[in-house]
Design a protein around this motif. Structure first.
Motif, PDB file in Angstrom:
ATOM      1  N   GLU A   1      -7.181  -1.744   6.346  1.00  0.00           N
ATOM      2  CA  GLU A   1      -6.099  -1.878   5.364  1.00  0.00           C
ATOM      3  C   GLU A   1      -5.705  -3.336   5.134  1.00  0.00           C
ATOM      4  O   GLU A   1      -5.611  -3.782   3.981  1.00  0.00           O
ATOM      5  CB  GLU A   1      -4.871  -1.070   5.790  1.00  0.00           C
TER       6      GLU A   1
ATOM      7  N   THR B   1       0.818  -1.208   0.000  1.00  0.00           N
ATOM      8  CA  THR B   1       0.000   0.000   0.000  1.00  0.00           C
ATOM      9  C   THR B   1       0.850   1.256   0.000  1.00  0.00           C
ATOM     10  O   THR B   1       1.989   1.246   0.456  1.00  0.00           O
ATOM     11  CB  THR B   1      -0.933   0.033   1.234  1.00  0.00           C
ATOM     12  N   GLU B   2       0.267   2.298  -0.546  1.00  0.00           N
ATOM     13  CA  GLU B   2       0.876   3.629  -0.552  1.00  0.00           C
ATOM     14  C   GLU B   2      -0.196   4.623  -0.155  1.00  0.00           C
ATOM     15  O   GLU B   2      -1.317   4.553  -0.661  1.00  0.00           O
ATOM     16  CB  GLU B   2       1.353   4.001  -1.959  1.00  0.00           C
ATOM     17  N   GLN B   3       0.163   5.551   0.704  1.00  0.00           N
ATOM     18  CA  GLN B   3      -0.770   6.623   1.036  1.00  0.00           C
ATOM     19  C   GLN B   3      -0.863   7.573  -0.152  1.00  0.00           C
ATOM     20  O   GLN B   3       0.060   7.651  -0.969  1.00  0.00           O
ATOM     21  CB  GLN B   3      -0.306   7.357   2.282  1.00  0.00           C
ATOM     22  N   THR B   4      -1.973   8.274  -0.234  1.00  0.00           N
ATOM     23  CA  THR B   4      -2.169   9.272  -1.277  1.00  0.00           C
ATOM     24  C   THR B   4      -2.357  10.630  -0.595  1.00  0.00           C
ATOM     25  O   THR B   4      -2.541  10.680   0.625  1.00  0.00           O
ATOM     26  CB  THR B   4      -3.421   8.946  -2.124  1.00  0.00           C
TER      27      THR B   4
ATOM     28  N   PRO C   1      -6.508  11.674   2.414  1.00  0.00           N
ATOM     29  CA  PRO C   1      -6.485  10.713   3.522  1.00  0.00           C
ATOM     30  C   PRO C   1      -7.602   9.667   3.464  1.00  0.00           C
ATOM     31  O   PRO C   1      -7.521   8.645   4.133  1.00  0.00           O
ATOM     32  CB  PRO C   1      -6.635  11.592   4.771  1.00  0.00           C
TER      33      PRO C   1
ATOM     34  N   TRP D   1      -8.269   3.433   8.401  1.00  0.00           N
ATOM     35  CA  TRP D   1      -7.346   2.585   7.642  1.00  0.00           C
ATOM     36  C   TRP D   1      -6.722   1.511   8.529  1.00  0.00           C
ATOM     37  O   TRP D   1      -6.499   0.385   8.080  1.00  0.00           O
ATOM     38  CB  TRP D   1      -6.271   3.419   6.953  1.00  0.00           C
TER      39      TRP D   1
ATOM     40  N   MET E   1      -6.451   5.124  -0.456  1.00  0.00           N
ATOM     41  CA  MET E   1      -5.184   4.415  -0.349  1.00  0.00           C
ATOM     42  C   MET E   1      -4.963   3.637  -1.638  1.00  0.00           C
ATOM     43  O   MET E   1      -5.904   3.092  -2.216  1.00  0.00           O
ATOM     44  CB  MET E   1      -5.154   3.483   0.851  1.00  0.00           C
TER      45      MET E   1
END
Length: 95
Positions: free
Chosen positions: A76, A7-10, A13, A72, A16
């Protein structure tokens, strides 16, 4: 083939990015609503989670927008495993 998902944050908020070590789609597809996802078996499955509010596919990732009340930290891992499983099962992005 082993499917890996990370996963990568964008900048947003509420979204994802779930990166997959496999090409998912040429181009991109955006499903902002559950109704719009009717043409996408993959997105339709994601919208079955009551905390999913939007789905966007491009090349080797899917960006998922969560509902405001979801955290998250709670979802997640569930989504990561689900993306891995559904990618392995070869669900189509669009029919």
């Amino acid at each position: 083939m082993t499917i890996n998902v990370y996963t990568e944050q964008t900048p947003n908020p509420a979204t994802m990015k779930f990166m997959v070590n496999k090409l998912l789609i040429n181009g991109s597809e955006d499903f902002a609503t559950k109704e719009s996802a009717e043409v996408s078996p993959f997105a339709k499955e994601l919208f079955k989670f009551n905390f999913v509010n939007g789905v966007f596919f491009a090349s080797n990732f899917v960006t998922i927008t969560k509902t405001e009340d979801a955290e998250w930290a709670d979802i997640e891992a569930i989504l990561k495993e689900f993306v891995k499983k559904i990618t392995f099962s070869k669900h189509q992005i669009c029919i």
